[in-house]
Write a protein that holds these residues in place. Structure first.
Motif, PDB file in Angstrom:
ATOM      1  N   ALA A  29     -86.478 -28.876  33.045  1.00  0.00           N
ATOM      2  CA  ALA A  29     -85.612 -28.742  34.211  1.00  0.00           C
ATOM      3  C   ALA A  29     -86.033 -29.700  35.321  1.00  0.00           C
ATOM      4  O   ALA A  29     -85.184 -30.283  36.016  1.00  0.00           O
ATOM      5  N   SER A  30     -87.320 -29.892  35.482  1.00  0.00           N
ATOM      6  CA  SER A  30     -87.815 -30.765  36.546  1.00  0.00           C
ATOM      7  C   SER A  30     -87.495 -32.223  36.260  1.00  0.00           C
ATOM      8  O   SER A  30     -87.213 -33.003  37.179  1.00  0.00           O
ATOM      9  N   ARG A  31     -87.547 -32.621  34.991  1.00  0.00           N
ATOM     10  CA  ARG A  31     -87.170 -33.991  34.654  1.00  0.00           C
ATOM     11  C   ARG A  31     -85.692 -34.247  34.983  1.00  0.00           C
ATOM     12  O   ARG A  31     -85.330 -35.312  35.483  1.00  0.00           O
ATOM     13  N   ALA A  32     -84.842 -33.237  34.700  1.00  0.00           N
ATOM     14  CA  ALA A  32     -83.421 -33.383  35.022  1.00  0.00           C
ATOM     15  C   ALA A  32     -83.218 -33.472  36.540  1.00  0.00           C
ATOM     16  O   ALA A  32     -82.428 -34.296  37.037  1.00  0.00           O
ATOM     17  N   ARG A  33     -83.950 -32.620  37.277  1.00  0.00           N
ATOM     18  CA  ARG A  33     -83.851 -32.655  38.735  1.00  0.00           C
ATOM     19  C   ARG A  33     -84.351 -33.995  39.286  1.00  0.00           C
ATOM     20  O   ARG A  33     -83.757 -34.566  40.197  1.00  0.00           O
TER      21      ARG A  33
END
Length: 582
Positions: free
Chosen positions: A343-347
């Motif tokens: 999720a953090s990579r997408a954010r």
């Protein structure tokens, strides 16, 4: 166009029906007879709030439920679509669909609205009726002083070309506002985004350095427990192997389970030929023996693999400590940590891509700003031209309404670009050449304002087939001015259905149809009804309006003269044409 209006228990009107038609309809009656209830009833169909005490009481003082019902034909497409969305139905006579709108008001003020038989909110009724009826009354004079009303009048007078430019400008302005707001937000939040980007990158680098795998924490926990219990495991496995395979040194005295089952197998096979049940038991014993042999082999392999490995245990402990550090920050389990990282990579991708979005928005805002500037210039030019035409047209109308020196000036004041253009619109009025023009709503008297309003409405009217209702349009005027008001209303009725509530015979004389609100008093309660004046009785009714209750020969002659004037072709004082763009 409204073809029928039914009113019951509204004010002093107990029951009234008006069969309306295209053209000019006049509604007259004595003061207090209730002719304004006609306008009030239409106002209820427009969604207006019911005035307190508008519901009629009967002879014993009991309140009823007021009801207004209007039947409309020649319906525009937006109304047809809207009624379908609301679940209403149309009547289908031979000359096209008809729609019934209704409103009821109870004694306690509770109101219900109906569109094509379907009960709807009052606001929904308004969205339909406002496409069909426009009421010009006292409140219209108040609205006439508002800048937005004046701007809308000027734009409508300017015609299709001006309205198209305005629509294009407004759509572009809305796009510009949305893009500018998003750009401002992104720029304002730039520092917060930078901090978040740094935090996410540090966290993802920390996770990548450990490089956990799905389920790794559970696997390491199981391996830790095995290494820590290796001695106990070896003892247990050795006992199991002894029980299964026997003591290799002293096999005769300590045979294992497999050996004993093998003895049982030989014993049963020796008697299997003599008895079928014994043969079945022998087969089952063979199966058990096979399983014991397999189990013994597996147990031997398991026991051989049980070796103490302090180095591996220390390695696992260090690995679990590294995973625990991630668990404290990013998730309770390794799988949760990996999900947080995804999720953090997408954010992070979104945040990093914001810079690209800022560049795109900056270019978009610049493009829209340039387009708005051009459209604003075009809109200003179109309004300026329309303003001059409107001034000329209203000047002619005011001259015909006995105000030959009156001037209406349309002032366009430059300002910041807004949703409707880059200028404000204001109507200035001067009744006499020596008077300083001032805001229309402040300097015009009641009678002057009525005539200016009529001049504007007649000049600007652009809704062929719509029903236009005028109340108090002849306020403060009379004589020749009233005749000109009647003449203009008749001309307006050539392209729209016009209903006028009036107290002047000079206005009513020009009507194609004439209704009278008649008041009756039985000593207990006053009741009003509506009757249509037959053509043969028109002169008598007009004479009564001029002379009062007792009609005189002079009044009758004057009434017949009025009817003759009204019957003349509408050539003199014709309406000024609107700009060619229309």
């Amino acid at each position: 166009m409204i073809s029928e209006l039914r009113i019951s228990d509204l004010g002093v009107i107990a029951e009234a029906t008006l069969d309306l038609a295209p053209g000019f309809t006049a509604v007259t009656g004595e003061t207090g007879a209730g002719k304004t209830m006609i306008v009030s009833g239409l106002g209820l169909l427009l969604g207006q709030r019911a005035a307190r005490g508008i519901v009629r009481r009967d002879a014993v003082g009991a309140e009823r439920t007021a009801r207004v019902e209007g039947r409309f034909g020649r319906l525009p497409d937006p109304v047809l679509d809207r009624v379908g969305d609301l679940g209403g139905v149309f009547d289908e006579p031979d000359d096209g669909p008809e729609l019934v709108l209704a409103r009821t008001v109870g004694a306690a003020g509770r109101s219900r609205a109906y569109v094509g038989g379907a009960q709807v909110p009052v606001a929904a009724l308004s969205t339909v009726s406002e496409e069909l009826i426009t009421i010009h009354g006292q409140s219209g004079q108040i609205r006439l002083a508002l800048p937005e009303t004046q701007r809308d009048m000027l734009d409508r007078f300017g015609g299709e070309q001006l309205l198209a430019i305005r629509a294009d400008y407004r759509a572009s302005w809305q796009d510009w506002r949305a893009a500018s707001a998003e750009l401002d937000t992104l720029r304002t939040q730039a520092r917060e985004r930078a901090r978040e980007v740094d935090m996410l990158r540090h966290a993802l680098d920390e996770i990548a350095a450990v490089d956990p795998t799905p389920g790794e924490d559970e696997e390491l926990l199981a391996e830790t427990r095995r290494l820590q219990a290796v001695d106990d495991l070896r003892v247990g496995a050795a006992k199991a192997a002894l029980a299964l395979n026997g003591d290799e040194v002293d096999f005769d005295t300590s045979p294992g389970a497999a050996a004993l089952v093998g003895v049982a197998r030989h014993a049963l096979e020796s008697i299997a030929d003599a008895d079928a049940p014994a043969a079945a038991l022998a087969a089952r014993t063979r199966e058990v023996l096979y399983q014991l042999n397999d189990l013994g082999a597996d147990l031997a392999g398991y026991l051989a693999g049980l070796e103490a490995d302090p180095a591996r245990l220390e390695e696992i402990t260090a690995r679990r400590a590294a995973l625990s550090a991630l668990h404290r920050k990013y998730g309770d389990t390794t799988d949760a940590v990996l999900a947080w990282a995804d999720a953090s990579r997408a954010r992070l991708d979104d945040l990093v891509g914001t810079d690209d979005r800022i560049e795109q928005l900056s270019a978009r805002v610049e493009q829209l700003t340039s387009r708005l500037e051009g459209l604003a210039r075009d809109l200003t030019a179109a309004r300026t031209a329309a303003a001059r035409h409107l001034e000329d047209a209203v000047r002619v109308e005011l001259a015909a309404l006995a105000m030959p020196q009156a001037r209406l000036t349309v002032v366009l004041e430059p300002g910041e670009r807004g949703p409707w253009g880059a200028e404000t619109t204001e109507f200035l009025f001067a009744a006499n050449p020596g008077s300083q023009p001032g805001p229309l709503g402040k300097v015009a008297s009641g009678g002057e304002l009525s005539r200016v309003r009529l001049a504007l409405e007649v000049t600007v009217a652009d809704s062929p087939g719509q029903t236009l209702v005028f109340d108090e349009v002849d306020s403060g005027v009379g004589g020749a001015v009233a005749v000109e008001i009647g003449r203009r209303l008749k001309r307006l009725a050539e392209r729209s259905q016009v209903v006028v509530v009036t107290h002047l015979a000079q206005v009513a004389a020009f009507a194609d149809r004439h209704f009278v609100v008649v008041k009756a008093d039985d000593g207990h309660i006053t009741t009003s009804g509506v009757r249509e004046v037959a053509e043969a009785d028109r002169a008598g009714e007009l004479a009564r309006m001029m002379a009062g209750i007792d009609t005189t020969d002079t009044a009758l002659a004057h009434a017949e003269e009025l009817l003759a004037v009204a019957a003349e072709p509408l050539s003199a004082g014709s309406l000024v044409p609107k700009p060619s763009s229309r």
